[in-house]
Design an enzyme around this catalytic site. Structure first.
Site, PDB file in Angstrom:
ATOM      1  N   ASP A 145      18.680  20.805  -6.873  1.00 37.07           N
ATOM      2  CA  ASP A 145      17.444  20.791  -7.431  1.00 37.07           C
ATOM      3  C   ASP A 145      17.088  19.673  -8.464  1.00 37.07           C
ATOM      4  O   ASP A 145      17.570  19.593  -9.502  1.00 37.07           O
ATOM      5  CB  ASP A 145      17.127  22.006  -7.917  1.00 37.07           C
ATOM      6  CG  ASP A 145      15.816  22.214  -8.480  1.00 37.07           C
ATOM      7  OD1 ASP A 145      15.241  21.175  -8.773  1.00 37.07           O
ATOM      8  OD2 ASP A 145      15.224  23.156  -8.491  1.00 37.07           O
ATOM      9  N   TYR A 202       5.571  16.345  -9.181  1.00 39.28           N
ATOM     10  CA  TYR A 202       4.264  16.363 -10.258  1.00 39.28           C
ATOM     11  C   TYR A 202       4.968  16.270 -11.585  1.00 39.28           C
ATOM     12  O   TYR A 202       3.905  16.491 -12.432  1.00 39.28           O
ATOM     13  CB  TYR A 202       3.523  17.708 -10.114  1.00 39.28           C
ATOM     14  CG  TYR A 202       4.411  18.943  -9.932  1.00 39.28           C
ATOM     15  CD1 TYR A 202       4.795  19.597 -11.017  1.00 39.28           C
ATOM     16  CD2 TYR A 202       4.314  19.543  -8.778  1.00 39.28           C
ATOM     17  CE1 TYR A 202       5.371  20.802 -10.917  1.00 39.28           C
ATOM     18  CE2 TYR A 202       5.056  20.957  -8.585  1.00 39.28           C
ATOM     19  CZ  TYR A 202       5.593  21.405  -9.649  1.00 39.28           C
ATOM     20  OH  TYR A 202       6.175  22.498  -9.580  1.00 39.28           O
ATOM     21  N   LYS A 203       6.096  16.234 -11.828  1.00 47.20           N
ATOM     22  CA  LYS A 203       6.893  16.095 -13.092  1.00 47.20           C
ATOM     23  C   LYS A 203       6.739  14.749 -13.710  1.00 47.20           C
ATOM     24  O   LYS A 203       5.942  14.019 -13.953  1.00 47.20           O
ATOM     25  CB  LYS A 203       7.918  16.826 -13.399  1.00 47.20           C
ATOM     26  CG  LYS A 203       7.687  18.291 -13.219  1.00 47.20           C
ATOM     27  CD  LYS A 203       8.933  19.219 -12.839  1.00 47.20           C
ATOM     28  CE  LYS A 203       8.482  20.717 -13.069  1.00 47.20           C
ATOM     29  NZ  LYS A 203       9.393  21.662 -12.390  1.00 47.20           N
ATOM     30  N   PHE A 248      16.247  27.344 -12.749  1.00 47.32           N
ATOM     31  CA  PHE A 248      14.784  27.932 -12.647  1.00 47.32           C
ATOM     32  C   PHE A 248      14.730  29.124 -11.781  1.00 47.32           C
ATOM     33  O   PHE A 248      15.438  29.217 -10.793  1.00 47.32           O
ATOM     34  CB  PHE A 248      14.168  26.741 -12.055  1.00 47.32           C
ATOM     35  CG  PHE A 248      12.469  26.755 -12.474  1.00 47.32           C
ATOM     36  CD1 PHE A 248      11.952  26.409 -13.578  1.00 47.32           C
ATOM     37  CD2 PHE A 248      11.734  27.191 -11.472  1.00 47.32           C
ATOM     38  CE1 PHE A 248      10.659  26.322 -13.830  1.00 47.32           C
ATOM     39  CE2 PHE A 248      10.327  27.077 -11.613  1.00 47.32           C
ATOM     40  CZ  PHE A 248       9.829  26.632 -12.611  1.00 47.32           C
ATOM     41  N   ARG A 278      10.000  22.027 -25.731  1.00 43.83           N
ATOM     42  CA  ARG A 278      10.678  21.147 -25.066  1.00 43.83           C
ATOM     43  C   ARG A 278       9.595  19.851 -25.424  1.00 43.83           C
ATOM     44  O   ARG A 278       8.161  19.983 -25.477  1.00 43.83           O
ATOM     45  CB  ARG A 278      10.614  21.140 -23.462  1.00 43.83           C
ATOM     46  CG  ARG A 278      11.475  22.278 -23.306  1.00 43.83           C
ATOM     47  CD  ARG A 278      11.574  22.431 -21.722  1.00 43.83           C
ATOM     48  NE  ARG A 278      10.257  22.438 -20.779  1.00 43.83           N
ATOM     49  CZ  ARG A 278      10.119  22.523 -19.537  1.00 43.83           C
ATOM     50  NH1 ARG A 278      11.323  22.602 -18.974  1.00 43.83           N
ATOM     51  NH2 ARG A 278       8.949  22.602 -18.904  1.00 43.83           N
TER      52      ARG A 278
END
Ligand SMILES: *Cc1c(COP(=O)(O)O)cnc(C)c1O
Length: 427
Positions: free
Chosen positions: A212, A237-238, A131, A387
């Protein structure tokens, strides 16, 4: 791949009826007429997360400043409490986790602490598929040390542009490497890296290693303590459904307790002396030391309710259902969308794939727009990845079936051609 499901709607319904986690679906605001497959970018709100947020607001209303020590969730110890409750999700001891900061800020904190260039050991080892924010953080920390990122940041590439080989990463662990930072699950292809193996290889060479976990926490189990990983960091938050901008988390292995955090602040203090207001910093004796300032309580509060749900559901059954759902989705895609230009970009094997399916198609951006119009919420990653993330706590098999039927219709009718080939500002 072995075909284990058939493509009938009845099969999807049967799978839903046999789903041991189905009861959690009612707890979420799913949205009428919406099939939400973007929980790996932003998880949905649950009633329990909403309640815990309202409860912290109540404490503020009722107690004012005394909310730090009163009310159902006293604020002063909340980050530690939530750290303890997050620990089972990452395979940590309770004191090894603290809920604080955000992914990027936590990475900065951990780099400031664990990146110690010395002699010829100056390089940070990362990967070319990670990322971007992680890369920016590493580049800027190198610059703070007066080092040129072009020379001191190693990015191991993928052989196919989508996945990484552990052998390549291990081969790059030379005696010039001072620190390793890698993802647990790659955000595009959904590949799981073998964290156990990578950690063992790094430890053999005496190189600190951190992960991560943004795309794995809440989706797959971890054993960070047992593996001996030095640190990890993530957002909540995912898959954790703690709300947009929700406070993140970090893990620091017990073997590093007592070390001075790179970025110190008063909330990293030993709590018994924090309010002595001394100018001499006494860090907490556990992962709490890595906090900086006052916790963002209103962004922390939804996690209270969210973690309750995870404690009840258990990460084992969540992973099991997630694997079943991604396998089902891949099989539907291969059967129903054969010859339509899709390829599957994620690894097939159970132990290699995370929580989402990565569909590659040259028209991905326009197909995503059509899907959204049809109420199916995917996630587009430039230039050609769609995705799709079934989330074990709230996605039904019939929704996956429905989403693939919509995709089939969009391709057969060439519905996507109505759209402009340009991604949105947030994609
Ligand atoms: C989502 C995500 C981030 C986001 O970082 P924030 O600081 O929370 O904005 C970072 N890294 C990875 C791998 C991610 O998936």
């Amino acid at each position: 791949m072995e075909f284990t499901f058939d493509t009938s709607r009845e099969t999807a319904e049967k799978l839903d009826r046999a789903d041991g986690l189905a009861r959690f679906r009612e707890e979420f605001y799913l949205g009428k007429g919406r099939i939400y497959l973007d929980g790996n970018s932003l998880g949905l709100l649950s009633r329990r997360a909403e309640q815990s947020l309202l409860s912290v607001l109540d404490s503020w209303r009722e107690h004012g400043i005394d909310g730090w020590t009163e009310g159902p969730h006293p604020w002063f110890h909340l980050s530690e409490e939530l750290g303890k409750k997050s620990a089972p999700l990452v395979g940590a001891e309770p004191e090894e986790v603290i809920v604080t900061g955000s992914t990027t800020v936590n990475l900065h904190q951990l780099l400031a602490t664990f990146y110690r260039p010395e002699g010829k050991r100056t390089k940070i080892l990362a990967d070319a598929l990670t990322f971007p924010s992680d890369i920016y953080a590493m580049q800027s920390q190198l610059r703070l040390h007066g080092l040129n990122p072009e020379q001191h940041l190693i990015r191991v590439g993928g052989r196919d542009g989508q996945t990484l080989a552990e052998e390549d990463l291990i081969a790059a662990m030379t005696d010039e490497v001072a620190l390793i930072v890698l993802p647990s699950v790659l955000y595009r292809s959904g590949q799981i890296l073998d964290m156990k193996r990578l950690t063992a290889a790094a430890r053999e060479r005496g190189i600190p290693i951190g992960f991560d976990l943004c795309h794995s926490i809440g989706a797959i189990p971890h054993q960070l303590h047992e593996w001996g990983a030095d640190f990890a960091f993530w957002c909540n938050y995912k898959y954790l459904n703690a709300g947009p901008g929700g406070v993140g988390g970090l893990f620091v292995h017990r073997k590093h307790f007592g070390r001075m955090p790179g970025l110190a602040g008063w909330f990293g203090s030993d709590k018994s002396v924090q309010f002595d207001m001394e100018h001499h910093f006494t860090p907490a004796g556990d992962a709490g030391a890595y906090q900086i300032g006052t916790p963002h309580l209103l962004s922390l509060a939804p996690l209270i309710g969210s973690l309750e749900i995870f404690a009840e559901a258990g990460i084992g059954p969540i992973r099991e259902k997630s694997l079943r759902q991604t396998r089902y989705l891949m099989e539907l895609v291969e059967e129903e969308l054969a010859g339509m230009g899709f390829s599957i970009g994620n690894p097939r094997a159970d132990h290699r794939r995370g929580g989402h399916v990565s569909l590659v198609h040259p028209e991905a951006v326009r197909i995503c727009k059509s899907l959204k119009e049809k109420g199916v919420i995917p996630d587009f990653r430039a230039p050609d990845v769609i995705r799709l993330a079934p989330v074990a706590l709230y996605t039904a098999y019939t929704e996956l079936w429905e989403a693939v039927q919509q995709l089939k219709w969009i391709m057969e009718e060439k519905d996507y051609e109505r759209h402009e080939k340009k991604r949105g500002v947030v994609a």
